[in-house]
Design a protein around this motif. Structure first.
Motif, short mmCIF file in Angstrom:
data_model
loop_
_atom_site.label_atom_id
_atom_site.label_comp_id
_atom_site.label_asym_id
_atom_site.label_seq_id
_atom_site.Cartn_x
_atom_site.Cartn_y
_atom_site.Cartn_z
N UNK A 1 17.70 5.17 8.22
CA UNK A 1 16.52 4.52 7.65
C UNK A 1 16.41 4.86 6.17
N UNK A 2 15.93 3.91 5.38
CA UNK A 2 15.77 4.10 3.94
C UNK A 2 14.28 4.03 3.60
N UNK A 3 13.87 4.86 2.66
CA UNK A 3 12.48 4.88 2.22
C UNK A 3 12.14 3.55 1.56
N UNK A 4 11.05 2.93 2.00
CA UNK A 4 10.69 1.62 1.50
C UNK A 4 9.38 1.64 0.70
N UNK A 5 8.31 2.27 1.25
CA UNK A 5 7.00 2.27 0.60
C UNK A 5 6.33 3.62 0.70
N UNK A 6 5.50 3.93 -0.31
CA UNK A 6 4.55 5.04 -0.29
C UNK A 6 3.17 4.40 -0.32
N UNK A 7 2.34 4.70 0.67
CA UNK A 7 1.02 4.09 0.76
C UNK A 7 -0.08 5.15 0.80
N UNK A 8 -1.25 4.78 0.28
CA UNK A 8 -2.42 5.64 0.41
C UNK A 8 -2.98 5.44 1.83
N UNK A 9 -3.93 6.29 2.20
CA UNK A 9 -4.47 6.24 3.55
C UNK A 9 -5.14 4.89 3.84
N UNK A 10 -5.89 4.36 2.89
CA UNK A 10 -6.60 3.09 3.08
C UNK A 10 -5.63 1.94 3.35
#
Length: 66
Positions: free
Chosen positions: A44-53
């Protein structure tokens, strides 16, 4: 996406939410990293960094599709 990488023991790297562009700090804010693996990929490759909301919004959207 990562803005500033900190390699010291504190691990206070700074990230930006890929959806709303909010600034997030590792250790202070909750950061959700999404990894994606395609059919031909071995890992698997890192795709997104998201905040909790935004992560919760993604989760609700996925649940509604079921």
């Amino acid at each position: 996406m990562i803005i500033q990488k900190d390699t010291t023991i504190q691990r206070k790297s700074i990230y930006k939410c890929d959806r709303c562009k909010a600034t997030l700090e590792r250790g202070k804010d909750e950061i959700y990293t999404i990894f994606v693996k395609g059919p031909e990929d071995k890992t698997a490759k890192k795709k997104w960094d998201l905040c909790e909301r935004d992560y919760r919004a993604l989760e609700r959207g996925i649940e509604k599709k079921k």
